[in-house]
Scaffold this motif. Sequence first.
Motif, PDB file in Angstrom:
ATOM      1  N   LEU A  13       0.852  -1.190   0.000  1.00  0.00           N
ATOM      2  CA  LEU A  13       0.000   0.000   0.000  1.00  0.00           C
ATOM      3  C   LEU A  13       0.889   1.242   0.000  1.00  0.00           C
ATOM      4  O   LEU A  13       1.962   1.237   0.601  1.00  0.00           O
ATOM      5  CB  LEU A  13      -0.870  -0.019   1.261  1.00  0.00           C
ATOM      6  N   GLU A  14       0.426   2.293  -0.660  1.00  0.00           N
ATOM      7  CA  GLU A  14       1.243   3.509  -0.745  1.00  0.00           C
ATOM      8  C   GLU A  14       1.607   4.025   0.641  1.00  0.00           C
ATOM      9  O   GLU A  14       0.784   4.020   1.556  1.00  0.00           O
ATOM     10  CB  GLU A  14       0.464   4.588  -1.498  1.00  0.00           C
ATOM     11  N   ASP A  15       2.836   4.504   0.754  1.00  0.00           N
ATOM     12  CA  ASP A  15       3.335   5.002   2.036  1.00  0.00           C
ATOM     13  C   ASP A  15       2.397   6.038   2.651  1.00  0.00           C
ATOM     14  O   ASP A  15       2.139   6.046   3.850  1.00  0.00           O
ATOM     15  CB  ASP A  15       4.719   5.653   1.859  1.00  0.00           C
ATOM     16  N   GLU A  16       1.894   6.940   1.819  1.00  0.00           N
ATOM     17  CA  GLU A  16       1.056   8.023   2.348  1.00  0.00           C
ATOM     18  C   GLU A  16      -0.224   7.493   2.986  1.00  0.00           C
ATOM     19  O   GLU A  16      -0.684   8.023   3.999  1.00  0.00           O
ATOM     20  CB  GLU A  16       0.688   8.988   1.233  1.00  0.00           C
ATOM     21  N   LEU A  17      -0.790   6.445   2.386  1.00  0.00           N
ATOM     22  CA  LEU A  17      -2.023   5.883   2.931  1.00  0.00           C
ATOM     23  C   LEU A  17      -1.745   5.222   4.272  1.00  0.00           C
ATOM     24  O   LEU A  17      -2.535   5.320   5.213  1.00  0.00           O
ATOM     25  CB  LEU A  17      -2.622   4.865   1.950  1.00  0.00           C
ATOM     26  N   VAL A  18      -0.595   4.564   4.352  1.00  0.00           N
ATOM     27  CA  VAL A  18      -0.202   3.898   5.601  1.00  0.00           C
ATOM     28  C   VAL A  18       0.029   4.936   6.697  1.00  0.00           C
ATOM     29  O   VAL A  18      -0.470   4.819   7.820  1.00  0.00           O
ATOM     30  CB  VAL A  18       1.078   3.054   5.373  1.00  0.00           C
ATOM     31  N   LEU A  19       0.769   5.984   6.350  1.00  0.00           N
ATOM     32  CA  LEU A  19       1.062   7.028   7.338  1.00  0.00           C
ATOM     33  C   LEU A  19      -0.199   7.765   7.764  1.00  0.00           C
ATOM     34  O   LEU A  19      -0.389   8.087   8.932  1.00  0.00           O
ATOM     35  CB  LEU A  19       2.036   8.049   6.743  1.00  0.00           C
ATOM     36  N   ASP A  20      -1.040   8.055   6.787  1.00  0.00           N
ATOM     37  CA  ASP A  20      -2.258   8.806   7.074  1.00  0.00           C
ATOM     38  C   ASP A  20      -3.122   8.081   8.103  1.00  0.00           C
ATOM     39  O   ASP A  20      -3.642   8.696   9.034  1.00  0.00           O
ATOM     40  CB  ASP A  20      -3.053   8.999   5.777  1.00  0.00           C
ATOM     41  N   ALA A  21      -3.240   6.763   7.952  1.00  0.00           N
ATOM     42  CA  ALA A  21      -4.057   6.003   8.907  1.00  0.00           C
ATOM     43  C   ALA A  21      -3.407   6.000  10.285  1.00  0.00           C
ATOM     44  O   ALA A  21      -4.069   6.170  11.303  1.00  0.00           O
ATOM     45  CB  ALA A  21      -4.246   4.569   8.410  1.00  0.00           C
ATOM     46  N   ARG A  22      -2.100   5.855  10.288  1.00  0.00           N
ATOM     47  CA  ARG A  22      -1.395   5.811  11.574  1.00  0.00           C
ATOM     48  C   ARG A  22      -1.537   7.137  12.318  1.00  0.00           C
ATOM     49  O   ARG A  22      -1.696   7.176  13.532  1.00  0.00           O
ATOM     50  CB  ARG A  22       0.077   5.509  11.320  1.00  0.00           C
ATOM     51  N   ASP A  23      -1.464   8.238  11.568  1.00  0.00           N
ATOM     52  CA  ASP A  23      -1.521   9.547  12.208  1.00  0.00           C
ATOM     53  C   ASP A  23      -2.946  10.014  12.441  1.00  0.00           C
ATOM     54  O   ASP A  23      -3.161  11.039  13.063  1.00  0.00           O
ATOM     55  CB  ASP A  23      -0.805  10.589  11.339  1.00  0.00           C
ATOM     56  N   SER A  24      -3.903   9.290  11.874  1.00  0.00           N
ATOM     57  CA  SER A  24      -5.283   9.755  11.977  1.00  0.00           C
ATOM     58  C   SER A  24      -5.787   9.596  13.388  1.00  0.00           C
ATOM     59  O   SER A  24      -5.343   8.741  14.146  1.00  0.00           O
ATOM     60  CB  SER A  24      -6.185   8.917  11.063  1.00  0.00           C
ATOM     61  N   SER A  25      -6.656  10.478  13.742  1.00  0.00           N
ATOM     62  CA  SER A  25      -7.322  10.285  15.021  1.00  0.00           C
ATOM     63  C   SER A  25      -8.635  11.020  14.993  1.00  0.00           C
ATOM     64  O   SER A  25      -8.705  12.156  14.556  1.00  0.00           O
ATOM     65  CB  SER A  25      -6.469  10.778  16.169  1.00  0.00           C
ATOM     66  N   HIS A  26      -9.636  10.333  15.379  1.00  0.00           N
ATOM     67  CA  HIS A  26     -10.843  11.028  15.786  1.00  0.00           C
ATOM     68  C   HIS A  26     -11.377  11.979  14.735  1.00  0.00           C
ATOM     69  O   HIS A  26     -11.516  13.165  14.973  1.00  0.00           O
ATOM     70  CB  HIS A  26     -10.592  11.795  17.065  1.00  0.00           C
ATOM     71  N   GLU A 138      -6.374   6.317  25.519  1.00  0.00           N
ATOM     72  CA  GLU A 138      -7.060   6.199  24.235  1.00  0.00           C
ATOM     73  C   GLU A 138      -8.102   5.096  24.262  1.00  0.00           C
ATOM     74  O   GLU A 138      -8.932   4.989  23.373  1.00  0.00           O
ATOM     75  CB  GLU A 138      -6.045   5.905  23.129  1.00  0.00           C
TER      76      GLU A 138
ATOM     77  N   ALA B  68       7.276   4.381   7.089  1.00  0.00           N
ATOM     78  CA  ALA B  68       6.468   3.472   6.269  1.00  0.00           C
ATOM     79  C   ALA B  68       7.325   2.314   5.766  1.00  0.00           C
ATOM     80  O   ALA B  68       6.870   1.162   5.705  1.00  0.00           O
ATOM     81  CB  ALA B  68       5.843   4.230   5.098  1.00  0.00           C
ATOM     82  N   ASN B 126      -4.257  -0.276  -4.207  1.00  0.00           N
ATOM     83  CA  ASN B 126      -3.924   1.136  -3.993  1.00  0.00           C
ATOM     84  C   ASN B 126      -5.015   2.049  -4.542  1.00  0.00           C
ATOM     85  O   ASN B 126      -5.416   3.009  -3.898  1.00  0.00           O
ATOM     86  CB  ASN B 126      -2.576   1.475  -4.649  1.00  0.00           C
ATOM     87  N   TYR B 146      -2.505  -2.472   9.532  1.00  0.00           N
ATOM     88  CA  TYR B 146      -1.893  -2.540  10.870  1.00  0.00           C
ATOM     89  C   TYR B 146      -2.423  -3.720  11.690  1.00  0.00           C
ATOM     90  O   TYR B 146      -1.889  -4.028  12.738  1.00  0.00           O
ATOM     91  CB  TYR B 146      -2.149  -1.239  11.641  1.00  0.00           C
ATOM     92  N   ARG B 156     -10.463   4.585  19.049  1.00  0.00           N
ATOM     93  CA  ARG B 156      -9.674   5.645  18.420  1.00  0.00           C
ATOM     94  C   ARG B 156     -10.561   6.681  17.738  1.00  0.00           C
ATOM     95  O   ARG B 156     -10.297   7.870  17.765  1.00  0.00           O
ATOM     96  CB  ARG B 156      -8.740   4.989  17.400  1.00  0.00           C
TER      97      ARG B 156
END
Lengths: 341, 186
Positions: A13-26, A138, B68, B126, B146, B156
């Motif tokens: 999966l694209e790096d940005e999508l992975v990061l976006d989910a990880r950083d997402s909150s609420h 959390e 990532a 993707n 994840y 969350r």
Amino acid sequence: MKAEDLLIGLNELEDELVLDARDSSHGRSSHRRIFAAILAAAIAVSLIGCAYAVLSEADWFKDFFSTRAEQELSPGQEAYIEERTQEFIQSVTVNGYTMTVESAIADKYDAYIKIKFEAPSGVVLDAESYLDEIRVDEKGAPITPFARADGSDFSYSGSLAPIEDGNLTDNVYRMMYHLHLNPDWDFSFNDGSVWTLDFHNMFAYYDDPDKEEQLVAEGHWHFDLVFEHISNSEVQFLAEPLPYTVTIYEDAEPTYQDVTITSVKLRTMTGELTFGDLEESYRAAGFAMLTIVMKDGSSVEMGMHSGGSYEIKYSLKAPIILEEVDYILLPDGTKLPMPRG
Amino acid sequence: MEDSRIIELYFQRSEDAIRETEAKYGSYCFSIARNILTDKEDAREAVNDTYMACWNAIPPHKPNIFSAFLGKITRRISINRYQAGRALKRGGGEVTLALEELAGCIPSHWDVEQEMAAAELTNLLNRFVRALPETERRVFVLRYWYLDPVEKIAKRFGFSQSKVKSMLFRVRNRLRAELEKEGIFV
């Protein structure tokens, strides 16, 4: 094909999508509506009054941003921080633990909120004791830590991190809450809204996987915040679309992809770049970090905060005065000059 | 330490690179591994293998987004360990549940002739994930990239667990339709 193939296929999966989910909150919380009436009543008697530009808090933010940008701030940047630092005189004590929202600095979409957490005398809260950090619960919190008092939905990301405050008192611990609003929604920090902070139970987390998280203080600390003295300045650097070629290196061999940049916006603490369709690997390599070059020759970096298929949102390492900007430097050396007027 | 500085250390072949990687991303990698592998020791070994794989990959590779890059290595190594562990009947954890859920995405008349190339599947996934609305996209990635438990995702986002489950159910149905639409199965 098996389900396992899908699971493995998702690895790329694209790096940005992975990061976006990880950083997402609420992104939103229906629970907020339940609390809206209570909040409205609370707001009526709550502390919305603020004092501004207390020098000691401003000095603290100057040090913070100077460290973050890894350089001395210009006199203009220091003046900006002095003018825009907002002190909140709000403390809430629960079970002997006092949480104080001390101060903040924000532009339309980025806010840094400095928070002091003080335990009863004799309780040790320092990083040496907790090794890692203290965070909001959390798992058990009934509502999100950051919300709008009117209950309306919006999207944001937030990170709460310990900060070095030079305080040698064991029972005092300071944190920085960095909030980034998604500009795609119709809210900004300068719209006069009441925003709420709700911290439920404070936990210590440890780097050592064998050590379980530890409840530090049980309780609910609630704050109502109105951000003021926020710069509305925003500059569009492109009068017309800009053809651009992104270069990446695979096994030392350069490969290229053409793209059209359609918009480059810069604010005092945030920025945005939009473009035509671009493969993820080119997107990250091409635009993850841009440099703002000031008229005095100094520079400030802005790093990708979040991104999508056609745009990247940035946080600046330190606030800037837009009038002092000379140009934005793209990775290929292209200079986007500050528009006249 | 900034990611770029850590990557420089790898290029200098300094062992500080691994120490700094562990200090900054150790917990992050461990949480990914722990979601996939039930055994804490397995997860710890997967993270150690991640550092070694990273050391072997950089240089020549220069990751654009270091976190990532590490996350993907951890996930791949952990899934490999999961597969090996399952053969020894030691598997389990969130990955088992996720696989059961994803099984519903596979068109029922799928056969060997309709197998997709890995690259083709990656592109499809993707495109599909990118096109999802923001909240669904994040929930989907948290669950199936994840391998976060539904309960954790619900907390969350301030949703009920049933809301997360129904959201995932709808997204899986859309993914199934997307796989069918590719013309591989009509």
